[in-house]
Structure formats: structure tokens, C-alpha cells
Design a protein around this motif. Structure first.
Motif, PDB file in Angstrom:
ATOM      1  N   LEU A  11       0.856  -1.176   0.000  1.00  6.24           N
ATOM      2  CA  LEU A  11       0.000   0.000   0.000  1.00  6.24           C
ATOM      3  C   LEU A  11       0.896   1.231   0.000  1.00  6.24           C
ATOM      4  N   PHE A  12       0.499   2.245  -0.752  1.00  8.32           N
ATOM      5  CA  PHE A  12       1.238   3.494  -0.862  1.00  8.32           C
ATOM      6  C   PHE A  12       0.328   4.609  -0.362  1.00  8.32           C
ATOM      7  N   PHE A  13       0.805   5.405   0.581  1.00  3.98           N
ATOM      8  CA  PHE A  13       0.045   6.514   1.153  1.00  3.98           C
ATOM      9  C   PHE A  13       0.819   7.807   0.921  1.00  3.98           C
ATOM     10  N   GLU A  14       0.078   8.891   0.649  1.00  2.34           N
ATOM     11  CA  GLU A  14       0.713  10.203   0.614  1.00  2.34           C
ATOM     12  C   GLU A  14      -0.253  11.247   1.167  1.00  2.34           C
ATOM     13  N   SER A  15       0.281  12.092   2.037  1.00  2.00           N
ATOM     14  CA  SER A  15      -0.461  13.239   2.562  1.00  2.00           C
ATOM     15  C   SER A  15       0.400  14.476   2.331  1.00  2.00           C
ATOM     16  N   GLU A  16      -0.049  15.597   2.823  1.00  4.40           N
ATOM     17  CA  GLU A  16       0.760  16.809   2.721  1.00  4.40           C
ATOM     18  C   GLU A  16       1.990  16.735   3.610  1.00  4.40           C
ATOM     19  N   ALA A 110      -4.422  10.781   4.429  1.00  2.87           N
ATOM     20  CA  ALA A 110      -3.599  10.356   3.289  1.00  2.87           C
ATOM     21  C   ALA A 110      -4.421   9.747   2.164  1.00  2.87           C
ATOM     22  N   TRP A 111      -4.039  10.069   0.923  1.00  3.91           N
ATOM     23  CA  TRP A 111      -4.569   9.382  -0.244  1.00  3.91           C
ATOM     24  C   TRP A 111      -3.858   8.042  -0.333  1.00  3.91           C
ATOM     25  N   MET A 112      -4.495   7.055  -0.967  1.00  2.00           N
ATOM     26  CA  MET A 112      -3.941   5.699  -0.927  1.00  2.00           C
ATOM     27  C   MET A 112      -4.051   5.008  -2.286  1.00  2.00           C
ATOM     28  N   VAL A 113      -3.010   4.216  -2.588  1.00  5.01           N
ATOM     29  CA  VAL A 113      -2.968   3.388  -3.788  1.00  5.01           C
ATOM     30  C   VAL A 113      -2.584   1.975  -3.359  1.00  5.01           C
ATOM     31  N   SER A 114      -3.250   0.998  -3.961  1.00  8.38           N
ATOM     32  CA  SER A 114      -2.942  -0.411  -3.722  1.00  8.38           C
ATOM     33  C   SER A 114      -2.131  -0.936  -4.902  1.00  8.38           C
ATOM     34  N   ILE A 115      -1.046  -1.618  -4.612  1.00  4.96           N
ATOM     35  CA  ILE A 115      -0.206  -2.242  -5.639  1.00  4.96           C
ATOM     36  C   ILE A 115      -0.188  -3.730  -5.319  1.00  4.96           C
ATOM     37  N   ARG A 116      -0.879  -4.539  -6.142  1.00  6.94           N
ATOM     38  CA  ARG A 116      -1.053  -5.953  -5.817  1.00  6.94           C
ATOM     39  C   ARG A 116      -0.564  -6.843  -6.955  1.00  6.94           C
ATOM     40  N   VAL A 117      -0.013  -7.987  -6.581  1.00 10.19           N
ATOM     41  CA  VAL A 117       0.318  -9.026  -7.551  1.00 10.19           C
ATOM     42  C   VAL A 117      -0.971  -9.807  -7.762  1.00 10.19           C
ATOM     43  N   GLU A 118      -1.406  -9.905  -9.007  1.00 12.02           N
ATOM     44  CA  GLU A 118      -2.690 -10.527  -9.313  1.00 12.02           C
ATOM     45  C   GLU A 118      -2.503 -11.619 -10.349  1.00 12.02           C
ATOM     46  N   LYS A 119      -3.064 -12.763 -10.056  1.00  6.79           N
ATOM     47  CA  LYS A 119      -2.989 -13.887 -10.995  1.00  6.79           C
ATOM     48  C   LYS A 119      -4.198 -13.823 -11.915  1.00  6.79           C
ATOM     49  N   SER A 128      -4.048   0.286  -8.162  1.00  8.74           N
ATOM     50  CA  SER A 128      -5.418   0.790  -8.064  1.00  8.74           C
ATOM     51  C   SER A 128      -5.502   2.050  -7.217  1.00  8.74           C
ATOM     52  N   ALA A 129      -6.193   3.047  -7.760  1.00  6.09           N
ATOM     53  CA  ALA A 129      -6.546   4.225  -6.977  1.00  6.09           C
ATOM     54  C   ALA A 129      -7.625   3.804  -5.992  1.00  6.09           C
ATOM     55  N   LEU A 130      -7.555   4.295  -4.775  1.00  9.98           N
ATOM     56  CA  LEU A 130      -8.550   3.925  -3.777  1.00  9.98           C
ATOM     57  C   LEU A 130      -9.354   5.137  -3.361  1.00  9.98           C
ATOM     58  N   LYS A 160       8.508   2.382 -13.910  1.00 11.67           N
ATOM     59  CA  LYS A 160       7.151   2.245 -14.456  1.00 11.67           C
ATOM     60  C   LYS A 160       6.134   2.020 -13.344  1.00 11.67           C
ATOM     61  N   ILE A 161       6.495   1.216 -12.349  1.00  9.92           N
ATOM     62  CA  ILE A 161       5.591   0.961 -11.222  1.00  9.92           C
ATOM     63  C   ILE A 161       5.348   2.254 -10.456  1.00  9.92           C
ATOM     64  N   ALA A 162       6.401   3.023 -10.215  1.00  7.26           N
ATOM     65  CA  ALA A 162       6.251   4.306  -9.511  1.00  7.26           C
ATOM     66  C   ALA A 162       5.407   5.280 -10.326  1.00  7.26           C
ATOM     67  N   ASP A 163       5.615   5.350 -11.641  1.00 12.00           N
ATOM     68  CA  ASP A 163       4.817   6.239 -12.491  1.00 12.00           C
ATOM     69  C   ASP A 163       3.339   5.863 -12.425  1.00 12.00           C
ATOM     70  N   ALA A 164       3.042   4.561 -12.500  1.00 14.67           N
ATOM     71  CA  ALA A 164       1.651   4.106 -12.422  1.00 14.67           C
ATOM     72  C   ALA A 164       1.060   4.419 -11.048  1.00 14.67           C
ATOM     73  N   THR A 165       1.851   4.253 -10.001  1.00 12.22           N
ATOM     74  CA  THR A 165       1.393   4.549  -8.641  1.00 12.22           C
ATOM     75  C   THR A 165       1.056   6.031  -8.513  1.00 12.22           C
ATOM     76  N   LEU A 166       1.919   6.890  -9.012  1.00 14.79           N
ATOM     77  CA  LEU A 166       1.667   8.332  -8.930  1.00 14.79           C
ATOM     78  C   LEU A 166       0.472   8.743  -9.789  1.00 14.79           C
ATOM     79  N   ALA A 167       0.276   8.080 -10.927  1.00 14.68           N
ATOM     80  CA  ALA A 167      -0.897   8.364 -11.763  1.00 14.68           C
ATOM     81  C   ALA A 167      -2.180   7.977 -11.024  1.00 14.68           C
ATOM     82  N   MET A 168      -2.181   6.844 -10.359  1.00 16.67           N
ATOM     83  CA  MET A 168      -3.366   6.420  -9.609  1.00 16.67           C
ATOM     84  C   MET A 168      -3.547   7.258  -8.341  1.00 16.67           C
TER      85      MET A 168
END
Length: 191
Positions: A11-16, A110-119, A128-130, A160-168
Motif C-alpha cells: 500500500l502506498f500513502f501520501e499526505s501533505e 492520506a490518499w492511498m494506492v494499492s499495488i497488488r500481484v494478481e494472478k 489501483s486508486a482507492l 514504471k511501477i512508480a509512475d503508475a502509482t503516482l498516476a493512480m
């Protein structure tokens, strides 16, 4: 490249005030990993910090579905309790470090993004943006205008993973507003 095939994600969180990355474990449910990487730093932070810490969190996450750990109820419950305790300790540390009223207030800011390994047909990373709901829970969602998920190959670069995370992150919602809407309001002075 990376060893993500047996990973669960993070999980990725960011606040001010802060940025945090928390490694996950799945073992009869998903929770903060008792042993994986869980870190935070003041916001804003460098892209390199984001890249390195998302990769580390995914690499140290664990999916224990179908293993002896999941089948043994006492082990499974012990892992969950350790994960819950680690989560509580981490949010306590964040609230103290960045001047929040309490741990719940820190998490709620904090805003939150989920980064999951999915089969799927092949194993992929789902970023995923949450959206924070009124009852305090979080969910990923779609609408006809904006996709709230990005799927990447498992061997994607950390960049690429970081770019996608920041986009979400830009389209995740908190109190009904996306992070990008709040940033735009601050730039125009309409807060």
C-alpha cells in the motif's frame, strides 16, 4: 529481474506531511506484513525514494495462500496479530513524527494506492486508486470517465511501477476530492 511472483503487494500513502509504503501479507486475509518493508518519510519525497521503497515493499511482501502457514490456524492467527500490531505501531510512529492528533487522524489524512500481484491469465501487477468511503473503508472503483486501475507486467521496471502509482494517486479520493483536485485548488488559491 525482480522476485514478485510469490509476492502479495503493498500500500502506498501520501499526505501533505508524509509518504508511506507498507508491505502486505496474505494468509487467511490481507494485512500489513509482520516482516516486510514498512517505511515513511516527509512529503514531498524524491521519485528515487518512491521507486526503491515500492520495489522493496513488493519484494518483501508474502502471499501465503495454500501454504502450511495458512492451514495452521494458530500460526495464521499469530501472523495476523503481528501484522495488526506492526500496522498500529507504524501509524503511531507516523502520527508522532508528523504532528497529527492521533494515529487515526494521520491515516485519514492520506490518499492511498494499492499495488497488488494478481494472478490472471498471466501474473500482473494491478495498481489501483482507492476511494475513502464515509464509513472509513477504502475501495477501488471504475467509472465511465476514468480508469482507476493500471495493469503492468510483473517484470516492469521500478520506474514504471512508480509512475503508475503516482498516476493512480492523482485520481484516488479522500473526502470526495481527488489529490489532483486539491493540488489544483491550492495553485489557484481556492482552498
Amino acid at each position: 529481474m525482480k522476485h514478485f511472483s510469490e509476492a502479495e503487494g503493498c500500500l502506498f500513502f501520501e499526505s501533505e506531511r508524509f509518504v508511506a509504503v507498507l508491505s502486505l501479507m496474505t494468509c487467511g486475509g490481507s494485512f500489513v506484513s509482520p516482516t516486510g518493508s514498512c517505511v515513511h518519510t516527509p512529503s514531498p519525497t524524491s521519485k528515487q525514494w518512491i521507486v526503491e521503497n515500492i520495489e522493496r515493499a513488493i519484494e518483501t511482501s508474502q502471499n501465503l495462500k495454500g501454504t502450511e502457514f495458512q492451514r495452521d490456524a494458530s500460526t495464521r492467527n499469530a501472523l495476523k496479530e503481528q501484522g495488526f500490531a506492526r500496522n498500529d505501531a507504524l501509524w503511531h510512529d507516523i502520527y508522532k513524527a508528523y504532528g497529527y492528533r492521533n494515529p487515526a487522524n494521520a491515516r485519514a489524512s492520506a490518499w492511498m494506492v494499492s499495488i497488488r500481484v494478481e494472478k490472471r491469465k498471466s501474473t500482473v501487477l494491478r495498481i489501483s486508486a482507492l476511494m475513502k468511503k464515509r464509513n472509513g473503508s477504502w475501495e477501488a472503483w471504475e467509472n465511465q470517465h476514468t480508469s482507476r486501475h493500471i495493469f503492468l507486467p510483473l517484470d516492469s521496471s521500478g520506474e514504471k511501477i512508480a509512475d503508475a502509482t503516482l498516476a493512480m494517486l492523482a485520481v484516488s479520493t479522500l473526502c470526495g476530492r481527488t489529490m489532483s483536485e486539491v493540488a489544483a485548488e491550492k495553485q489557484t488559491g481556492n482552498t
